[in-house]
Design an enzyme around this catalytic site. Structure first.
Site, PDB file in Angstrom:
ATOM      1  N   ARG A  45      42.633  53.631  43.280  1.00 26.24           N
ATOM      2  CA  ARG A  45      41.811  53.417  42.173  1.00 26.24           C
ATOM      3  C   ARG A  45      42.305  52.283  41.779  1.00 26.24           C
ATOM      4  NH1 ARG A  45      38.662  58.141  41.937  1.00 26.24           N
ATOM      5  NH2 ARG A  45      37.003  56.745  41.001  1.00 26.24           N
ATOM      6  N   ARG A 103      31.769  45.152  34.549  1.00 26.04           N
ATOM      7  CA  ARG A 103      30.807  46.498  34.474  1.00 26.04           C
ATOM      8  C   ARG A 103      29.964  46.187  33.444  1.00 26.04           C
ATOM      9  NH1 ARG A 103      29.008  49.811  35.072  1.00 26.04           N
ATOM     10  NH2 ARG A 103      29.810  51.690  34.798  1.00 26.04           N
ATOM     11  N   TYR A 140      30.468  67.891  46.646  1.00 24.70           N
ATOM     12  CA  TYR A 140      29.485  67.092  45.853  1.00 24.70           C
ATOM     13  C   TYR A 140      28.202  67.492  46.229  1.00 24.70           C
ATOM     14  CZ  TYR A 140      33.057  64.402  43.543  1.00 24.70           C
ATOM     15  OH  TYR A 140      34.086  64.003  42.544  1.00 24.70           O
ATOM     16  N   ASP A 192      32.461  53.721  46.771  1.00 23.93           N
ATOM     17  CA  ASP A 192      32.757  55.065  46.353  1.00 23.93           C
ATOM     18  C   ASP A 192      32.543  55.883  47.698  1.00 23.93           C
ATOM     19  OD1 ASP A 192      33.060  56.622  43.855  1.00 23.93           O
ATOM     20  OD2 ASP A 192      31.591  57.777  44.976  1.00 23.93           O
TER      21      ASP A 192
HETATM   22  O1  CP3 Z   1      40.540  50.750  43.658  1.00 23.35           O
HETATM   23  C1  CP3 Z   1      39.726  51.785  44.654  1.00 23.35           C
HETATM   24  O2  CP3 Z   1      40.523  52.590  44.556  1.00 23.35           O
HETATM   25  C2  CP3 Z   1      38.563  51.509  45.225  1.00 23.35           C
HETATM   26  C3  CP3 Z   1      37.454  52.328  44.571  1.00 23.35           C
HETATM   27  C4  CP3 Z   1      37.046  53.655  44.460  1.00 23.35           C
HETATM   28  C5  CP3 Z   1      36.126  54.219  43.866  1.00 23.35           C
HETATM   29  N1  CP3 Z   1      35.836  55.536  44.200  1.00 23.35           N
HETATM   30  C6  CP3 Z   1      35.621  53.453  42.474  1.00 23.35           C
HETATM   31  C7  CP3 Z   1      34.919  54.190  41.350  1.00 23.35           C
HETATM   32  C8  CP3 Z   1      37.442  54.657  45.503  1.00 23.35           C
HETATM   33  C9  CP3 Z   1      38.461  54.560  46.478  1.00 23.35           C
HETATM   34  C10 CP3 Z   1      36.879  55.791  45.087  1.00 23.35           C
HETATM   35  C11 CP3 Z   1      36.953  57.130  45.877  1.00 23.35           C
HETATM   36  C12 CP3 Z   1      36.414  58.078  45.049  1.00 23.35           C
HETATM   37  N2  CP3 Z   1      35.259  58.468  44.382  1.00 23.35           N
HETATM   38  C13 CP3 Z   1      36.789  59.467  45.125  1.00 23.35           C
HETATM   39  C14 CP3 Z   1      38.109  59.760  45.790  1.00 23.35           C
HETATM   40  C15 CP3 Z   1      39.515  59.434  45.136  1.00 23.35           C
HETATM   41  C16 CP3 Z   1      39.864  60.268  44.035  1.00 23.35           C
HETATM   42  O3  CP3 Z   1      39.944  60.074  43.170  1.00 23.35           O
HETATM   43  O4  CP3 Z   1      39.977  61.485  44.422  1.00 23.35           O
HETATM   44  C17 CP3 Z   1      36.244  60.478  44.473  1.00 23.35           C
HETATM   45  C18 CP3 Z   1      36.483  61.990  44.028  1.00 23.35           C
HETATM   46  C19 CP3 Z   1      35.105  59.946  43.860  1.00 23.35           C
HETATM   47  C20 CP3 Z   1      33.963  60.350  43.028  1.00 23.35           C
HETATM   48  C21 CP3 Z   1      33.702  59.563  41.936  1.00 23.35           C
HETATM   49  N3  CP3 Z   1      33.324  58.439  41.697  1.00 23.35           N
HETATM   50  C22 CP3 Z   1      34.040  60.000  40.593  1.00 23.35           C
HETATM   51  C23 CP3 Z   1      34.846  61.496  40.392  1.00 23.35           C
HETATM   52  C24 CP3 Z   1      34.056  58.939  39.662  1.00 23.35           C
HETATM   53  C25 CP3 Z   1      34.100  59.124  38.219  1.00 23.35           C
HETATM   54  C26 CP3 Z   1      35.326  58.629  37.424  1.00 23.35           C
HETATM   55  C27 CP3 Z   1      36.554  58.110  38.064  1.00 23.35           C
HETATM   56  O5  CP3 Z   1      36.631  56.880  38.028  1.00 23.35           O
HETATM   57  O6  CP3 Z   1      37.356  59.168  38.376  1.00 23.35           O
HETATM   58  C28 CP3 Z   1      33.328  58.057  40.201  1.00 23.35           C
HETATM   59  C29 CP3 Z   1      32.845  56.638  40.036  1.00 23.35           C
HETATM   60  C30 CP3 Z   1      33.597  55.501  40.205  1.00 23.35           C
HETATM   61  N4  CP3 Z   1      34.164  55.348  41.461  1.00 23.35           N
HETATM   62  C31 CP3 Z   1      34.276  54.545  39.308  1.00 23.35           C
HETATM   63  C32 CP3 Z   1      34.995  53.547  40.234  1.00 23.35           C
HETATM   64  C33 CP3 Z   1      35.795  52.400  39.534  1.00 23.35           C
HETATM   65  C34 CP3 Z   1      34.018  54.483  37.811  1.00 23.35           C
HETATM   66  C35 CP3 Z   1      32.803  54.263  37.648  1.00 23.35           C
HETATM   67  C36 CP3 Z   1      32.446  52.963  36.638  1.00 23.35           C
HETATM   68  O7  CP3 Z   1      32.816  51.896  36.602  1.00 23.35           O
HETATM   69  O8  CP3 Z   1      31.905  53.570  35.529  1.00 23.35           O
END
Ligand code: CP3
Length: 336
Positions: free
Chosen positions: A23, A36, A147, A72
């Site tokens: 992330r 954002r 999910y 995502d």
């Molecule tokens: O930089 C990176 O790693 C690339 C981007 C990336 C995102 N999601 C962007 C994101 C990656 C690789 C993911 C994968 C992802 N998404 C996972 C697997 C990784 C892990 O943490 O276990 C999971 C479980 C998700 C589902 C998801 N999407 C969650 C739980 C959330 C919420 C909060 C968080 O950030 O943990 C998201 C939203 C999300 N995905 C955001 C980002 C930057 C935040 C959204 C925002 O900008 O408001």
């Protein structure tokens, strides 16, 4: 060309331990928050220029050894036309609960459903120009199913567990469809320029060993095989699965992502010694003082043993992480 990360995936010698951060693009960066404020999360994911820009943001600040495309794990579900929102985590409008719900799912080819992901990767390969390798990713079938059935991230994933025990063949049918869709999705990524694929199994820690054998092993192994057939190394990150690492090793990945709940050298031994490992600093350490970050990061580097180790956190970086902590981390790993 910086190929330390890819060399470590293949267990070839490297001049120092490569480093990237799960992330690494996201809310702890002020420039991400700024972008954002103007575009919602799904718009960023679906607009190649914006997704590429966000991917590159951490690279401008920190000397990292890999980039990971911005998207995502729920992105490829556009192939099934599954409606969802993000606040901030995914919420599925109509959770999958019955056999009929599963039977109604028909996947479009990834090329048709998410052409913007391929375009993002093409832009990034051009912009990166060899500065770092480019990682693509997908969710593991189990975590995506978690999910879809639960409808959102929820401790224990009881709705999913209920399906597991009440209607096992329904869950198996869902996993089978997801495995095929994810295999198609990673092939698209490899074709568009992804140089490695990470499979995120963020919620697999909720299963018992018996249920791992029944619901996780085969779908994951099939997906790993599909990635390797497209010619790129595969990292499998099974979060929360340290108690069943012997089972995890059977999926046949090139690299295993390890969470922070086990010392890295012990994890490697439990995996059978051979594969490469990625991890595993507790992301919460970055909320502490610099001296502690330095001590803990150096310990992870030491336990990683050099060859076949990619430094990373044990899970995604927290949004409240100070930039200076990331700077201290990068400094330590590069100098250690
Ligand atoms: O930089 C990176 O790693 C690339 C981007 C990336 C995102 N999601 C962007 C994101 C990656 C690789 C993911 C994968 C992802 N998404 C996972 C697997 C990784 C892990 O943490 O276990 C999971 C479980 C998700 C589902 C998801 N999407 C969650 C739980 C959330 C919420 C909060 C968080 O950030 O943990 C998201 C939203 C999300 N995905 C955001 C980002 C930057 C935040 C959204 C925002 O900008 O408001």
């Amino acid at each position: 060309m910086n190929d330390r990360f890819l060399r470590a995936c293949r267990r070839e010698p490297v001049d120092r331990t490569p480093l990237w951060i799960m992330r690494q693009a996201g809310r702890y960066l002020p420039e991400y928050r700024e972008l954002r404020a103007k575009a919602d999360f799904l718009t960023v994911c679906r607009t190649p220029e914006l997704a590429a820009e966000v991917t590159l943001q951490p690279l401008r600040r920190f000397q990292l050894d890999a980039s990971i495309m911005f998207a995502d794990i729920m992105t490829p579900l556009d192939a099934f036309d599954i409606a969802m929102t993000f606040n901030p985590g995914p919420k599925v409008a109509q959770p999958i609960r019955t056999r009929a719900d599963v039977d109604r799912l028909h996947a479009k080819p990834a090329e048709e459903a998410v052409p913007y992901v391929a375009e993002t990767l093409r832009i990034l390969r051009r912009e990166l120009d060899g500065r770092t390798p480019l990682i693509g990713f997908c969710g593991a079938p189990f975590t995506i199913a978690a999910y879809l059935v639960q409808g959102e991230g929820k401790e224990g994933f009881n709705a999913l567990k209920k399906m597991m025990f009440e209607a096992p063949s329904t869950l198996e049918a869902l996993l089978e469809k997801l495995t095929l869709a994810m295999a198609d999705y990673v092939r698209l990524q490899a074709k568009a320029g992804a140089q490695a694929i990470q499979i995120f199994d963020s919620w697999v820690g909720v299963v018992s060993p018996e249920d791992w054998d029944r619901y996780v092993l085969e779908p994951t192994k099939a997906l790993v095989t599909a990635v390797r057939a497209s010619g790129v190394p595969v990292i499998y990150f099974a979060n929360g699965a340290t108690t069943i690492l012997d089972r995890v090793a059977a999926v046949g990945a090139d690299v295993y992502g390890i969470d922070w709940r086990i010392p890295l050298d012990e994890a490697r031994a439990r995996l059978g010694g051979a594969p490469a490992v990625q991890g595993n600093l507790d992301p919460a350490v970055l909320l502490g003082p610099v001296a502690e970050i330095e001590r803990r990061a150096a310990d992870v580097v030491r336990r990683g043993g050099g060859k076949g180790h990619i430094f990373n956190l044990g899970h995604g970086i927290f949004p409240e992480t100070p930039i200076e902590s990331v700077e201290a981390l990068v400094r330590t790993v590069r100098g250690a």
